[in-house]
Design an enzyme around this catalytic site. Structure first.
Site, short mmCIF file in Angstrom:
data_model
loop_
_atom_site.label_atom_id
_atom_site.label_comp_id
_atom_site.label_asym_id
_atom_site.label_seq_id
_atom_site.Cartn_x
_atom_site.Cartn_y
_atom_site.Cartn_z
CD GLU A 95 -2.97 -1.12 2.25
OE1 GLU A 95 -4.04 -1.71 2.05
OE2 GLU A 95 -2.71 -0.55 3.32
CB CYS A 117 6.66 -5.57 8.50
SG CYS A 117 8.01 -4.81 9.41
CB CYS A 121 5.46 -2.15 15.78
SG CYS A 121 7.15 -2.03 15.17
CB CYS A 124 2.25 -1.48 13.18
SG CYS A 124 2.41 -1.53 11.39
N GLY A 164 6.64 -2.22 6.00
CA GLY A 164 8.01 -2.73 6.02
C GLY A 164 8.97 -1.88 6.81
CB SER A 196 10.54 6.12 9.29
OG SER A 196 10.12 5.76 10.57
CB SER A 219 9.13 4.13 14.98
OG SER A 219 7.81 4.01 15.39
CG ASN A 221 6.51 3.99 18.98
OD1 ASN A 221 6.12 5.13 18.76
ND2 ASN A 221 6.83 3.18 18.01
CG ASN A 296 -4.00 6.52 13.88
OD1 ASN A 296 -4.82 7.38 14.20
ND2 ASN A 296 -2.82 6.83 13.37
CB CYS A 339 0.69 6.54 11.80
SG CYS A 339 2.02 5.81 12.71
S1 SF4 Z 1 5.58 -0.03 12.40
FE1 SF4 Z 1 6.90 -0.39 10.62
S2 SF4 Z 1 8.48 -1.76 11.41
FE2 SF4 Z 1 6.78 -1.87 12.88
S3 SF4 Z 1 5.52 -3.63 12.19
FE3 SF4 Z 1 4.69 -1.76 11.23
S4 SF4 Z 1 5.67 -1.67 9.22
FE4 SF4 Z 1 6.90 -3.07 10.49
#
Ligand code: SF4
Length: 353
Positions: A95, A117, A121, A124, A164, A196, A219, A221, A296, A339
């Protein structure tokens, strides 16, 4: 796609010269092909009219000029953000997001560097997908070419914040970034391109050693060395202390600011102690910016913070650091384009094609 037939897209000028020579063409043709691909944005070899018909026929016969295939195209009713799904092979979907509503007239494309990926995280959705490999340079750049064609506009900024971990596809990502920057290609300034990472320190150190000119974001967090792993499993392999060392090295050796991204999750990383620790990290790194982003996604059971919780966290942070703090909006939330929301929904038969 047969790999032994060279793909013109994604190649540097030097690589195109090598292809030209191998085909018995004059070396200078490479510059014409290069600008045709990236500056004129030609979609077929026939459009390269600066080349003779004979040269074009030779290119058609001995090289490839593929495109990634458009699937879904979702438009946000709230802010005009558009999320595109592209196919890069059988059952391989990625995407990219067009964000036209940036401050100061910024128009950004958020692009992917991998199919899925390998990191996980917790906030995500991409981390939930099956990982299906790295994107090639041409597939990274073609996201920009296709999105610009589909929206009928040009981007002012590119962010490698899609699907990714860019540091896990370092070579292809950096090659794409340099072509995006080159004035004979896309012509975006280096500081209009942001790469990033979730915190892969080996990649950050490589970026520093290569003196890469691009914007760079981590990132982060969670500011607590032990608790960060509960939000991002990359912390097990690349612990926070090492990550901060790399960030310090970045600002010292490259003499410019680094950005920390901080996804705010109530009851996880928004306490006063978290704000103070984050501020301490910012002070130790010295040249940095902090982007705070309200969570989000909700599939983990975590919830999005309220406006008051965000205000409170930012207030505590500001009290302890002079680093610029930006409360990043979440454009494209209604189309799962914000995000942490890039995950693939639906099946191929639902596409707009
Ligand atoms: S935030 Fe980035 S590195 Fe972390 S799982 Fe999602 S795509 Fe992968």
């Amino acid at each position: 796609m047969k790999e032994e037939i060279p793909v013109l897209k994604g190649k540097t000028k030097k690589e195109l010269e090598e292809i030209c020579v191998s085909l018995g063409l004059e070396k200078y043709r490479a510059a014409q092909i290069y600008t045709g691909i990236y500056k004129s944005r030609y979609t077929t070899i026939d459009q390269f009219t600066t080349l003779s018909k004979e040269v074009r026929e030779k290119l058609k016969e001995h090289t490839q000029y593929p495109e990634i295939e458009i699937g879904r195209d979702l438009v946000s009713k709230e802010d005009g953000t558009r999320k595109f799904t592209f196919y890069v092979g059988e059952n391989k979907e990625i995407e990219a997001v067009w964000i036209p509503s940036g401050d100061g007239g910024r128009k950004t494309i958020c692009i992917s560097s991998q199919i899925g990926c390998t990191l996980n995280c917790k906030f995500c959705a991409t981390g939930l997908l099956e990982y299906k490999g790295n994107l090639q340079t041409w597939q990274i750049l073609d996201q920009v070419l296709q999105v610009e064609r589909l929206v009928g506009d040009r981007a002012t900024n590119i962010v490698f914040m899609g699907m990714g971990e860019p540091m896990h596809n370092y070579f292809s990502v950096m090659k794409a970034a340099h072509i995006l920057r080159d004035k004979d290609a896309f012509g975006l300034g280096a500081l209009r391109i942001t790469i990033s990472t979730a915190g892969v320190t080996t990649g950050i150190n490589r970026f520093i050693e290569n003196k890469e000119p691009f914007n760079f974001a981590i990132s982060l967090n969670h500011p607590n060395p032990n608790a960060r792993s509960s939000v991002m499993d990359v912390n097990d392999k690349h612990p926070l202390e090492k990550l901060i060392d790399s960030a310090k090295r970045f600002t010292k050796e490259l003499d410019r600011a680094i950005t920390f991204e901080y996804v705010m999750i109530p009851d996880v990383n928004m306490g006063r102690d978290n704000a103070e620790r984050l501020a301490k990290i910012a002070r130790s790194v010295n040249k940095c910016k902090i982007n705070v982003i309200p969570l989000n996604t909700d599939f983990t059971g975590w919830r999005r913070p309220t406006d008051d919780e965000v205000k409170d966290f930012v207030m505590h942070l500001k009290a302890k650091t002079t680093a610029p703090i930006l409360n990043r909006r979440s454009p494209g939330r209604d189309i799962n384009g914000a995000c942490g929301m890039l995950a693939l929904k639906g099946i191929r038969s639902e596409t707009t094609k």
